[in-house]
Each structure stands twice: as structure tokens, then as C-alpha cells.
Design an enzyme around this catalytic site. Structure first.
Site, mmCIF file in Angstrom:
data_model
loop_
_atom_site.group_PDB
_atom_site.id
_atom_site.type_symbol
_atom_site.label_atom_id
_atom_site.label_comp_id
_atom_site.label_asym_id
_atom_site.label_seq_id
_atom_site.Cartn_x
_atom_site.Cartn_y
_atom_site.Cartn_z
ATOM 1 N N ASN A 287 0.840 -1.196 0.000
ATOM 2 C CA ASN A 287 0.000 0.000 0.000
ATOM 3 C C ASN A 287 0.873 1.243 0.000
ATOM 4 O OD1 ASN A 287 0.663 -0.721 2.720
ATOM 5 N ND2 ASN A 287 -1.022 0.511 3.506
ATOM 6 N N CYS B 182 -10.222 -4.924 0.372
ATOM 7 C CA CYS B 182 -11.358 -3.990 0.367
ATOM 8 C C CYS B 182 -12.248 -4.279 -0.841
ATOM 9 C CB CYS B 182 -10.851 -2.549 0.349
ATOM 10 S SG CYS B 182 -10.264 -2.003 -1.270
ATOM 11 N N CYS C 55 -4.062 0.563 -2.604
ATOM 12 C CA CYS C 55 -3.952 -0.663 -1.807
ATOM 13 C C CYS C 55 -2.864 -1.581 -2.361
ATOM 14 C CB CYS C 55 -5.263 -1.443 -1.834
ATOM 15 S SG CYS C 55 -6.589 -0.682 -0.917
ATOM 16 N N GLU D 80 0.272 5.226 0.633
ATOM 17 C CA GLU D 80 -0.705 6.222 1.083
ATOM 18 C C GLU D 80 -0.324 7.614 0.590
ATOM 19 O OE1 GLU D 80 -1.216 5.744 5.315
ATOM 20 O OE2 GLU D 80 -2.355 3.891 4.998
ATOM 21 N N CYS E 192 -10.644 -3.679 -4.302
ATOM 22 C CA CYS E 192 -9.676 -4.723 -4.674
ATOM 23 C C CYS E 192 -10.394 -6.017 -5.045
ATOM 24 C CB CYS E 192 -8.691 -4.957 -3.533
ATOM 25 S SG CYS E 192 -7.533 -3.568 -3.319
ATOM 26 N N GLU F 55 -3.012 -4.809 -2.803
ATOM 27 C CA GLU F 55 -3.530 -5.814 -3.748
ATOM 28 C C GLU F 55 -3.612 -5.242 -5.156
ATOM 29 O OE1 GLU F 55 -4.739 -4.975 -0.811
ATOM 30 O OE2 GLU F 55 -5.929 -6.575 0.110
HETATM 31 N N1 THU Z 1 -5.210 -1.534 2.702
HETATM 32 C C1 THU Z 1 -4.650 -2.352 1.763
HETATM 33 O O1 THU Z 1 -3.645 -1.996 1.137
HETATM 34 N N2 THU Z 1 -5.225 -3.562 1.554
HETATM 35 C C2 THU Z 1 -6.214 -4.094 2.320
HETATM 36 O O2 THU Z 1 -6.557 -5.262 2.149
HETATM 37 C C3 THU Z 1 -6.856 -3.283 3.356
HETATM 38 C C4 THU Z 1 -6.432 -1.870 3.423
HETATM 39 C C5 THU Z 1 -4.516 -0.289 3.036
HETATM 40 C C6 THU Z 1 -5.113 0.986 2.557
HETATM 41 C C7 THU Z 1 -4.548 1.970 3.565
HETATM 42 O O3 THU Z 1 -3.248 2.354 3.163
HETATM 43 C C8 THU Z 1 -4.408 1.158 4.838
HETATM 44 O O4 THU Z 1 -4.440 -0.196 4.446
HETATM 45 C C9 THU Z 1 -5.497 1.427 5.864
HETATM 46 O O5 THU Z 1 -6.753 1.327 5.275
#
Ligand code: THU
Length: 133
Positions: free
Chosen positions: A39, A89, A50, A41, A92, A52
Site C-alpha cells: 500500500n 477492500c 492498496c 498512502e 480490490c 492488492e
Molecule cells: N489496505 C490495503 O492496502 N489492503 C487491504 O486489504 C486493506 C487496506 C490499506 C489501505 C490503507 O493504506 C491502509 O491499508 C489502511 O486502510
């Protein structure tokens, strides 16, 4: 195959200064190629990507075609640095469904031995796959 060690190492590449929640993902395609994602941000929060989808998009960038995605492996680490399951999520799940022709397996890890697995159809029932477009 169990990807815990690779995922655990990959977590350190995650850029999550806002949530402190690191996620690592590995996508495996039908030809057993492996693609990584973390991920990333953003200060403009919705711009966050994300793990995934980053792995899926890298797979496509490197030649994977619709239907080629076979497995998605995911590991999370919370702001207290504890390993936790990160269930993909909704966005994804949609991309996993499309890129696998709706038959991927999704593996959610909390350790080497604590791994939950799901079909993408379990995670996203009645997927919209675009046949109606
Ligand atoms: N996030 C992911 O990368 N994958 C997931 O399966 C759940 C959430 C990330 C997005 C964000 O950077 C952090 O987790 C918190 O939501």
C-alpha cells in the site's frame, strides 16, 4: 505455496505514514509468475493505493491478461507492529474478480500457519464482470 516470508519482508516497503497500517500482497498468475505490491498512502487520502491493486496492476503491466490471476496472498501489520489479517477492500475484490475471470483464491495471513483462504466468489458474490456492458 505459502508466501508468508516474502510477504513479511515486503511489509517494510509499504508507505503508510497516515494510517500506520502496512499491507503486502503477492499475486500469482496461471504461469506461476509472482508479482508484488504494497500500500502507498497519500496526504490526499483517497489517492492511496492498496497493496492488492498495486500487485494486480504490476501483473498487468508485465503482461498478465484477463483471467490470468490465480492467487492473491495478503498480510497486514498494524500501527503496533502486530501482524494481522488484511481482508481485501471492496475495490480490490472487484479488480481481483475481473483479472481472474472470477476464479482466484485469496489467502489472508496473520502468520506462517494462520492463513484463511477464500474464493473470490465468496468475497464478492454476484460480481459485475462487464458482460452486460
Ligand atoms: N489496505 C490495503 O492496502 N489492503 C487491504 O486489504 C486493506 C487496506 C490499506 C489501505 C490503507 O493504506 C491502509 O491499508 C489502511 O486502510
Amino acid at each position: 505455496m505459502n508466501y508468508f516470508n516474502e510477504l513479511n519482508t515486503l511489509l517494510d516497503m509499504s508507505s503508510a505514514p497516515y494510517s500506520g497500517f502496512n499491507v503486502a500482497a503477492i499475486v500469482v498468475t496461471e504461469d506461476n509468475k509472482v508479482y508484488k505490491g504494497v500500500n502507498v498512502e497519500s496526504a490526499a487520502y483517497p489517492t492511496t493505493n492498496c497493496a492488492e491493486r498495486n500487485a494486480l496492476q504490476t501483473a498487468v503491466t508485465e503482461g498478465a491478461k484477463i483471467g490470468d490471476v490465480k492467487e492473491v496472498h495478503v498480510l497486514g501489520r498494524n500501527s503496533e507492529k502486530l501482524l494481522v489479517k488484511a481482508y481485501p477492500c471492496g475495490s480490490c475484490r472487484q479488480v481481483i474478480a475481473e483479472q481472474s475471470a472470477n476464479d482466484a483464491m485469496v489467502y489472508c495471513y496473520a502468520s506462517e500457519s494462520d492463513v484463511e483462504n477464500f474464493t473470490i466468489a465468496e468475497l464478492l458474490p454476484h460480481a459485475f464482470l462487464g458482460a452486460e456492458l
